[in-house]
Scaffold this active site. Structure first.
Site, PDB file in Angstrom:
ATOM      1  N   ASP A  36      -1.083  49.550  41.669  1.00 42.52           N
ATOM      2  CA  ASP A  36      -0.312  50.067  40.541  1.00 42.52           C
ATOM      3  C   ASP A  36       0.758  51.011  41.079  1.00 42.52           C
ATOM      4  O   ASP A  36       0.723  51.410  42.242  1.00 42.52           O
ATOM      5  CB  ASP A  36      -1.241  50.814  39.574  1.00 42.52           C
ATOM      6  CG  ASP A  36      -0.699  50.872  38.154  1.00 42.52           C
ATOM      7  OD1 ASP A  36      -1.212  50.137  37.294  1.00 42.52           O
ATOM      8  OD2 ASP A  36       0.238  51.655  37.898  1.00 42.52           O
ATOM      9  N   TYR A 153       9.844  38.545  27.029  1.00 42.19           N
ATOM     10  CA  TYR A 153       8.381  38.641  27.032  1.00 42.19           C
ATOM     11  C   TYR A 153       7.718  37.312  26.669  1.00 42.19           C
ATOM     12  O   TYR A 153       6.905  36.786  27.441  1.00 42.19           O
ATOM     13  CB  TYR A 153       7.941  39.755  26.086  1.00 42.19           C
ATOM     14  CG  TYR A 153       6.444  39.969  26.039  1.00 42.19           C
ATOM     15  CD1 TYR A 153       5.806  40.761  26.992  1.00 42.19           C
ATOM     16  CD2 TYR A 153       5.673  39.395  25.037  1.00 42.19           C
ATOM     17  CE1 TYR A 153       4.434  40.965  26.955  1.00 42.19           C
ATOM     18  CE2 TYR A 153       4.307  39.594  24.989  1.00 42.19           C
ATOM     19  CZ  TYR A 153       3.689  40.378  25.949  1.00 42.19           C
ATOM     20  OH  TYR A 153       2.320  40.567  25.901  1.00 42.19           O
ATOM     21  N   LYS A 157       5.522  34.955  29.163  1.00 44.46           N
ATOM     22  CA  LYS A 157       4.119  34.708  28.837  1.00 44.46           C
ATOM     23  C   LYS A 157       3.844  33.217  28.616  1.00 44.46           C
ATOM     24  O   LYS A 157       2.757  32.729  28.936  1.00 44.46           O
ATOM     25  CB  LYS A 157       3.702  35.519  27.603  1.00 44.46           C
ATOM     26  CG  LYS A 157       3.651  37.023  27.843  1.00 44.46           C
ATOM     27  CD  LYS A 157       2.647  37.402  28.914  1.00 44.46           C
ATOM     28  CE  LYS A 157       2.494  38.903  29.056  1.00 44.46           C
ATOM     29  NZ  LYS A 157       1.484  39.295  30.058  1.00 44.46           N
ATOM     30  N   ILE A 186      -4.411  44.415  20.283  1.00 44.82           N
ATOM     31  CA  ILE A 186      -5.369  45.278  20.951  1.00 44.82           C
ATOM     32  C   ILE A 186      -4.808  46.701  21.003  1.00 44.82           C
ATOM     33  O   ILE A 186      -3.595  46.899  21.172  1.00 44.82           O
ATOM     34  CB  ILE A 186      -5.646  44.795  22.393  1.00 44.82           C
ATOM     35  CG1 ILE A 186      -5.957  43.291  22.413  1.00 44.82           C
ATOM     36  CG2 ILE A 186      -6.773  45.606  23.017  1.00 44.82           C
ATOM     37  CD1 ILE A 186      -7.211  42.886  21.710  1.00 44.82           C
ATOM     38  N   THR A 188      -3.670  49.499  22.750  1.00 41.15           N
ATOM     39  CA  THR A 188      -3.209  49.940  24.068  1.00 41.15           C
ATOM     40  C   THR A 188      -2.037  50.896  23.872  1.00 41.15           C
ATOM     41  O   THR A 188      -1.597  51.147  22.738  1.00 41.15           O
ATOM     42  CB  THR A 188      -2.757  48.758  24.937  1.00 41.15           C
ATOM     43  OG1 THR A 188      -1.560  48.197  24.354  1.00 41.15           O
ATOM     44  CG2 THR A 188      -3.836  47.684  25.024  1.00 41.15           C
TER      45      THR A 188
END
Length: 251
Positions: A36, A153, A157, A186, A188
């Site tokens: 990361d 995006y 994807k 979700i 996040t």
């Protein structure tokens, strides 16, 4: 402990779905290498893994830099002698403009490609492995948020599913499985503005999106799906998109 003696490299594992994947893999016994750009947050995650009795280390890795990705793979093998599991989960917010489009392609398409390209020779040489790419509902349908996130995006994807299927076909004979987890809505950092609305995001989930399970998903529910695909429980599953969305795509 279904992943005992396995080594997992999680790129983008300092927060969100990546962190949930790290924690789920570690809970099943895997040794973790966390790649990361956020050193402080990554070391916090590794400290949590170690505090729970696991093992792991942090390697500075920019998913969009092929040399750094290759270095992370090499360091993993140098340190632990193997690379059994690769999870591609790097992500970051950006704007729906030209620069954002290129950033999204670099982050969500080129990044996983770099990691797969570096990891596959290792996995072939050792006789197997598992690769899990983090996709999206935008991997299997058009995006509902093009005005916010642009088209880079969903383009990236969608392409990840093409890479996943192609690599699965090419590497099945090497006992390497390649799959994609496609999360729904979700909780996040990227979705925080939505679920921290005055109503907690209830209107979005129940009236606009009409998610059958009538709630937001939690990061750990994605992490557990990643751990499942990494384990021998998924030994005959490859080239697939595992959609974890509370039933949204079933409509």
């Amino acid at each position: 402990m279904k992943l005992k003696d396995k080594v997992a490299l999680v790129i983008g594992g300092s927060s969100g779905l990546g962190r949930a994947s790290v924690e789920a893999l570690a809970a099943e016994g895997a040794t973790i290498v966390l790649g990361d750009v956020n050193e402080a947050r990554s070391n916090e995650v590794i400290d949590t893994v170690r505090a729970a009795g696991g093992e792991g280390l942090f390697i500075y890795t920019d998913a969009m830099n092929e040399e750094l990705v290759q270095a992370a793979v090499a360091k993993t093998v140098e340190t632990y002698g193997t690379l059994d599991i690769l999870v591609n989960s790097a992500g970051a917010p950006t704007k729906a403009d030209s620069a954002g489009w290129h950033f999204q392609i670099d982050m969500y398409l080129k990044g996983p490609y770099y990691a797969c390209r570096a990891a596959l020779p290792i996995m072939r040489a050792q006789g197997g492995g598992a690769i899990i790419n983090i996709g999206s509902l935008s991997s299997v349908t058009g995006s509902l948020a093009a005005e916010i996130e642009g088209t880079g995006y969903p383009a990236a994807k969608h392409a990840i599913m093409g890479i996943t299927k192609t690599l699965a076909i090419a590497n099945g004979k090497h006992n390497i499985r390649v799959n994609t987890v496609c999360p729904g809505y979700i909780k996040t950092e990227l979705t925080r503005p939505l679920y921290e609305a005055a109503d907690g995001g209830e209107k979005l989930i129940n009236e606009t999106l009409k998610v059958p399970m009538r709630r937001w998903g939690e990061p750990e529910e994605i992490g557990k799906a990643v751990a499942f695909l990494a384990s021998s429980d998924a030994s005959f599953i490859t080239g697939q998109s595992l959609i974890v969305d509370g039933g949204f795509m079933a409509r």
